[in-house]
Design a protein around this motif. Structure first.
Motif, PDB file in Angstrom:
ATOM      1  N   CYS A  39       0.814  -1.212   0.000  1.00  0.00           N
ATOM      2  CA  CYS A  39       0.000   0.000   0.000  1.00  0.00           C
ATOM      3  C   CYS A  39       0.847   1.262   0.000  1.00  0.00           C
ATOM      4  O   CYS A  39       0.405   2.298  -0.452  1.00  0.00           O
ATOM      5  CB  CYS A  39      -0.942  -0.004   1.202  1.00  0.00           C
ATOM      6  N   SER A  41      -1.803   1.528  -4.496  1.00  0.00           N
ATOM      7  CA  SER A  41      -2.300   0.591  -3.483  1.00  0.00           C
ATOM      8  C   SER A  41      -2.460  -0.820  -4.012  1.00  0.00           C
ATOM      9  O   SER A  41      -3.436  -1.499  -3.723  1.00  0.00           O
ATOM     10  CB  SER A  41      -3.635   1.086  -2.921  1.00  0.00           C
ATOM     11  N   THR A  68      -7.772   6.231  -4.164  1.00  0.00           N
ATOM     12  CA  THR A  68      -8.185   6.968  -2.975  1.00  0.00           C
ATOM     13  C   THR A  68      -8.823   8.293  -3.348  1.00  0.00           C
ATOM     14  O   THR A  68      -9.881   8.672  -2.822  1.00  0.00           O
ATOM     15  CB  THR A  68      -6.982   7.212  -2.055  1.00  0.00           C
ATOM     16  N   ARG A  69      -8.214   9.005  -4.282  1.00  0.00           N
ATOM     17  CA  ARG A  69      -8.742  10.304  -4.708  1.00  0.00           C
ATOM     18  C   ARG A  69      -9.607  10.193  -5.958  1.00  0.00           C
ATOM     19  O   ARG A  69     -10.192  11.194  -6.378  1.00  0.00           O
ATOM     20  CB  ARG A  69      -7.579  11.268  -4.969  1.00  0.00           C
TER      21      ARG A  69
END
Length: 540
Positions: A15, A44, A185-186
């Motif tokens: 990650c 990740s 994530t974004r």
């Protein structure tokens, strides 16, 4: 067994790492679009060109129009390869490997040179691609018009291959996307490449037009998008002044890092903001904020004269540092520090770009050279490497015997010292993509030539002449001791065209394989309109 430290290509799957690919043997292994392999990257542990597992995506025999989708064909029985135009033979000894047939497929291509810079699979299984198109091409959502080579991005439903959207960007001269990485994530897709500027004709990649530099200069660009289901939302795009291309990318906590080549000089950001590279040819790396402004940059350049350059390698994040691999057969320098010919990895602080260490990992190209094309960083800190080695190279079991190239997969410590390796004589070819699936098996996409043995399986390439290289998929056990699966695709051209591989959340493979004229996969033949084409398919 004698330990060996070798040139290193690294893809992090933990990650804290941003994946990437690298070549550290003094020159590129593959030529997907006239440059080193671009890389298909997802943070990740997502699917990448080095093939790290995705964090999340053929059809009737005969001709397939660009962008068409067909129903899955019948499964192919296991057997032995006769090397005929019948094409592909699948052999396997392990349950869970996707050998049942094809799920969906598309031929992407027109009348010119069409190419993919990368493939990523999103968390829910949708497939994102980026590359370049020559003239008008339909990638599935309708014709994308153009009169020259332009960059494009597209999104597909990973379950059935349906095209959700496709967009083409470019100007009056040649442009292209050579790398992409996805920050799950974004929810941001980063695309990098280059465009040739024509004075008076700025180029837009979905946002404000980009211009600057001398006429017909090849300018690196980076663009960020939110890949919404209905279409890409442009977030920002920027270009660098000078001449060069972007080939590598990795997600960082602040945004994205990219790297590539430069020729002469390169300025990151607007005039004078960050001057990365001056005088010479070499490799650059730049860290960008999530709004597109530069944080820092650096470059390695040759110090002598001649046609040699510094080849870009892997770019990856590992905890609080960013690492860049690069190599050259001649002397070079990085931030005024002299470096000998060979392969190196530079370690930079993520926040300021401070150069912490520089490691020498290999010698310049010569007889017996070893090139690590891909590396997966294991959770325990070890590395799994895949690449090519020339006859005479020693990976710990004595010099390799057999003309020209050998394919290898090896387990090494964090510094690249090999503990064990398995090798296969391929004569010519190499590794195009490398992945670890959910069961811990290693999936390799590459090419080979002739009648070859891969563990207990025999495969024979076939084509219009004895010089034909065929694409190859191998699956190795988690401890690298056993070849569990082997198959080939038959192509009608001796010219190797690189490929990309990623895995879906439901265990199938997404393959993007370049080809000329036609390609046969699991008994089904696909024909491109003309020129260079890409088969984008799911193998179930």
């Amino acid at each position: 067994m004698r330990p060996l430290t070798l040139a290193l290509t690294l893809t992090c799957s933990a990650c804290q790492c941003g994946p990437g690919t690298v070549l550290l043997d003094g020159g590129p292994t593959f030529d997907d679009a006239g440059e080193p392999d671009a890389g298909d990257n997802v943070d990740s542990g997502a699917g990448d060109d080095a093939g790290a597992p995705s964090d999340a995506g053929e059809l009737d025999a005969g001709e397939l129009d660009g962008g068409a989708v067909a129903d899955a064909g019948a499964p192919v029985d296991a057997g032995t390869d006769a090397g005929t135009d019948a094409g592909t033979v699948v052999v396997t000894s392990d349950a869970g490997i996707p050998t049942g047939g094809v799920g969906w497929a598309r031929v992407i291509g027109g009348s010119g040179w069409d190419d993919l810079g990368g493939v990523v699979v999103m968390p829910a299984g949708d497939v994102l691609i980026a590359g370049q198109l020559d003239y008008q091409v339909d990638v599935g959502c309708g014709p994308l018009a153009g009169t020259t080579r332009d960059a494009f991005i597209a999104r597909y439903d990973g379950h059935d291959g349906g095209c959700r959207w496709s967009v083409r960007y470019g100007g009056p001269r040649d442009d292209g996307a050579d790398t992409l990485t996805y920050d799950s994530t974004r929810d941001v897709l980063y695309v990098g490449g280059s465009f040739r500027y024509q004075q008076g004709s700025p180029v837009s990649f979905g946002g404000p037009a980009l211009s600057g530099g001398a006429d017909n200069r090849e300018l690196p660009f980076i663009a960020a998008y939110r890949p919404e289901p209905a279409g890409p939302q442009h977030l920002w795009s920027t270009r660098f002044l000078g001449e060069g291309r972007a080939f590598r990318s990795a997600v960082t906590p602040s945004g994205v890092a990219m790297g590539g080549t430069f020729y002469g000089s390169l300025v990151v950001g607007d005039a004078g903001v960050t001057r990365c590279c001056v005088s010479g040819d070499g490799t650059w790396v730049a860290s960008m904020n999530d709004d597109g402004t530069p944080r820092w940059s650096a470059g390695a350049r040759i110090t002598g004269s001649g046609i040699d350059s510094v080849w870009p390698g892997a770019l990856w994040r590992q905890q609080d540092v960013l690492k860049l691999g690069f190599s050259s057969p001649v002397a070079m320098e990085l931030r005024d520090a002299g470096l000998p010919p060979g392969a190196h990895v530079a370690t930079f602080g993520l926040d300021t770009g401070a150069l912490r260490t520089t490691s020498t990992l290999g010698a310049a190209r010569d007889g017996g050279v070893v090139a690590a094309s891909f590396v997966i960083a294991e959770p325990n800190g070890e590395l799994t490497l895949a690449g090519t080695a020339w006859e005479g190279a020693d990976l710990g079991n004595g010099p390799l015997v057999g003309y020209a190239e050998h394919l290898y997969v090896a387990r090494a410590d964090a510094n690249g010292v090999i503990a064990r390796a398995v090798t296969f004589h391929i004569e010519y070819g190499g590794v195009a993509s490398f992945a670890r699936d959910a069961a811990g098996r290693y999936v390799l996409l590459g090419t080979f030539r002739g009648a070859r043995q891969f563990g207990s399986f025999s495969l024979t390439s076939g084509g219009p002449n004895d010089n034909a290289d065929d694409p190859l998929i191998l699956v190795l056990s988690p401890d690298l001791s056993t070849v569990l699966h082997a198959e080939r695709f038959h192509t009608r051209s001796e010219d190797f065209m690189g490929g990309h591989l990623a895995t879906t959340p439901w265990g199938s493979w997404i393959i993007a394989q370049h080809f000329v004229e036609s390609i046969t996969v699991r008994g089904q033949t696909f024909t491109g309109p003309s020129g260079w084409n890409v088969l984008l398919t799911e193998l179930q």
